[in-house]
Motif scaffolding. Structure first.
Motif, PDB file in Angstrom:
ATOM      1  N   ALA A 182     -45.975  21.472   7.918  1.00  0.00           N
ATOM      2  CA  ALA A 182     -44.571  21.083   7.993  1.00  0.00           C
ATOM      3  C   ALA A 182     -44.164  21.188   9.452  1.00  0.00           C
ATOM      4  O   ALA A 182     -44.236  22.260  10.050  1.00  0.00           O
ATOM      5  CB  ALA A 182     -43.704  21.995   7.133  1.00  0.00           C
ATOM      6  N   VAL A 183     -43.786  20.062  10.045  1.00  0.00           N
ATOM      7  CA  VAL A 183     -43.404  20.017  11.458  1.00  0.00           C
ATOM      8  C   VAL A 183     -41.888  19.928  11.552  1.00  0.00           C
ATOM      9  O   VAL A 183     -41.260  19.137  10.848  1.00  0.00           O
ATOM     10  CB  VAL A 183     -44.057  18.830  12.181  1.00  0.00           C
ATOM     11  N   ILE A 184     -41.304  20.751  12.429  1.00  0.00           N
ATOM     12  CA  ILE A 184     -39.850  20.822  12.556  1.00  0.00           C
ATOM     13  C   ILE A 184     -39.390  20.110  13.826  1.00  0.00           C
ATOM     14  O   ILE A 184     -39.893  20.383  14.912  1.00  0.00           O
ATOM     15  CB  ILE A 184     -39.364  22.279  12.589  1.00  0.00           C
ATOM     16  N   ILE A 185     -38.422  19.227  13.656  1.00  0.00           N
ATOM     17  CA  ILE A 185     -37.766  18.546  14.776  1.00  0.00           C
ATOM     18  C   ILE A 185     -36.309  18.989  14.809  1.00  0.00           C
ATOM     19  O   ILE A 185     -35.619  18.967  13.784  1.00  0.00           O
ATOM     20  CB  ILE A 185     -37.818  17.013  14.613  1.00  0.00           C
ATOM     21  N   GLY A 186     -35.822  19.384  15.989  1.00  0.00           N
ATOM     22  CA  GLY A 186     -34.413  19.735  16.138  1.00  0.00           C
ATOM     23  C   GLY A 186     -33.655  18.628  16.838  1.00  0.00           C
ATOM     24  O   GLY A 186     -34.232  17.607  17.230  1.00  0.00           O
ATOM     25  N   ASN A 187     -32.357  18.828  17.023  1.00  0.00           N
ATOM     26  CA  ASN A 187     -31.596  17.797  17.736  1.00  0.00           C
ATOM     27  C   ASN A 187     -31.880  17.868  19.227  1.00  0.00           C
ATOM     28  O   ASN A 187     -32.385  18.869  19.731  1.00  0.00           O
ATOM     29  CB  ASN A 187     -30.090  17.895  17.435  1.00  0.00           C
ATOM     30  N   GLU A 188     -31.556  16.767  19.925  1.00  0.00           N
ATOM     31  CA  GLU A 188     -31.951  16.708  21.334  1.00  0.00           C
ATOM     32  C   GLU A 188     -31.145  17.637  22.222  1.00  0.00           C
ATOM     33  O   GLU A 188     -31.561  17.957  23.335  1.00  0.00           O
ATOM     34  CB  GLU A 188     -31.922  15.280  21.868  1.00  0.00           C
ATOM     35  N   GLY A 189     -29.998  18.113  21.742  1.00  0.00           N
ATOM     36  CA  GLY A 189     -29.188  19.014  22.545  1.00  0.00           C
ATOM     37  C   GLY A 189     -29.684  20.452  22.522  1.00  0.00           C
ATOM     38  O   GLY A 189     -29.927  21.064  23.565  1.00  0.00           O
ATOM     39  N   GLU A 190     -29.860  20.990  21.331  1.00  0.00           N
ATOM     40  CA  GLU A 190     -30.216  22.401  21.178  1.00  0.00           C
ATOM     41  C   GLU A 190     -31.651  22.624  20.719  1.00  0.00           C
ATOM     42  O   GLU A 190     -32.149  23.748  20.767  1.00  0.00           O
ATOM     43  CB  GLU A 190     -29.256  23.065  20.180  1.00  0.00           C
TER      44      GLU A 190
END
Length: 231
Positions: A182-190
């Motif tokens: 399971a790969v996690i992507i966050g938002n580009e800001g934080e």
């Protein structure tokens, strides 16, 4: 739920989603589209462009709007059938256009599921559906109350959880795809949250040589999805 756009509505029809009402622009007749609708034994109503604009808050509806059965989220448990799975977790993705673009990449790579938190995350809206251009019909989306509890459950069922971080020592090309991941992507800001990052088995980065130090979330997701997909 209202959806709009030719391909979005067409795929909803092909996928046998319940269509409650269908509206077409009375002055923008597309005979191929009408033939397609008739071949699926659906009725439609001709209305003004103004009425379609009102239904869609002046979005680019391409002359077709449908009131359809709401999209249904999958249950997390379907991932735990003992087979190898690849999952994308989206942490704090609040832009519906980003989510729609990510879902297009998920459908193209046939990743098993996308996990979204209920809080601080966009839901499956009409804008998401339009940006996904029909891909939403074929993607398993799971909505969870707590990302970190979900990570723990994934781990207890044999998943390795990988976070993305620009300061990580490993690159995304070093992700081990021989196991359930399971790969996690966050938002580009934080990026991904600190607590979520601590719950990961390891972190990876996407190397960049330019002066801008972050990628759009949908671009980052696409790179990783094509790296881990069985294509």
């Amino acid at each position: 739920m209202i959806i709009y756009g030719k391909n979005t509505v067409k795929e909803a029809i092909v996928a046998k989603r319940a269509i409650y009402k269908l509206f077409l622009d009375e002055k923008k007749t597309d005979q191929k589209l009408i033939n397609f609708i008739n071949s699926n034994k659906l009725s439609f109503e001709l209305v003004s462009k103004h009425e379609l604009n009102t239904m869609t808050d002046n979005q680019n509806h391409q002359g077709i709007v449908a009131d359809v059965e709401p999209y249904r989220y999958k249950d997390l448990e379907f991932l735990f059938d003992g087979s190898k799975k690849k999952v994308l977790i989206l942490d704090q993705i609040e832009d519906p256009h980003n989510l729609g673009a990510i879902l297009r990449s998920v459908e193209a790579t046939k990743i098993d599921a996308v996990i979204l938190p209920k809080n601080r995350s966009v839901e499956l809206t009409a804008t998401v559906a339009k940006t996904a251009v029909g891909a939403l019909e074929y993607v398993n989306v799971i909505q969870v109350g707590n990302i970190n509890q979900t990570i723990n459950k994934l781990k207890s069922n044999g998943f390795w959880v990988i976070g993305t971080d620009m300061h990580a020592d490993k690159t995304y090309k070093q992700i081990d795809t021989s196991v359930s991941i399971a790969v996690i992507i966050g938002n580009e800001g934080e990026g991904i949250s600190h607590l979520t990052k601590q719950s990961c088995d390891y972190l990876v980065n996407i190397p960049m040589k330019g002066k801008v130090n972050s990628l759009n979330a949908s671009v980052a997701a696409a790179l990783i999805l094509y790296q881990i997909a069985d294509l």
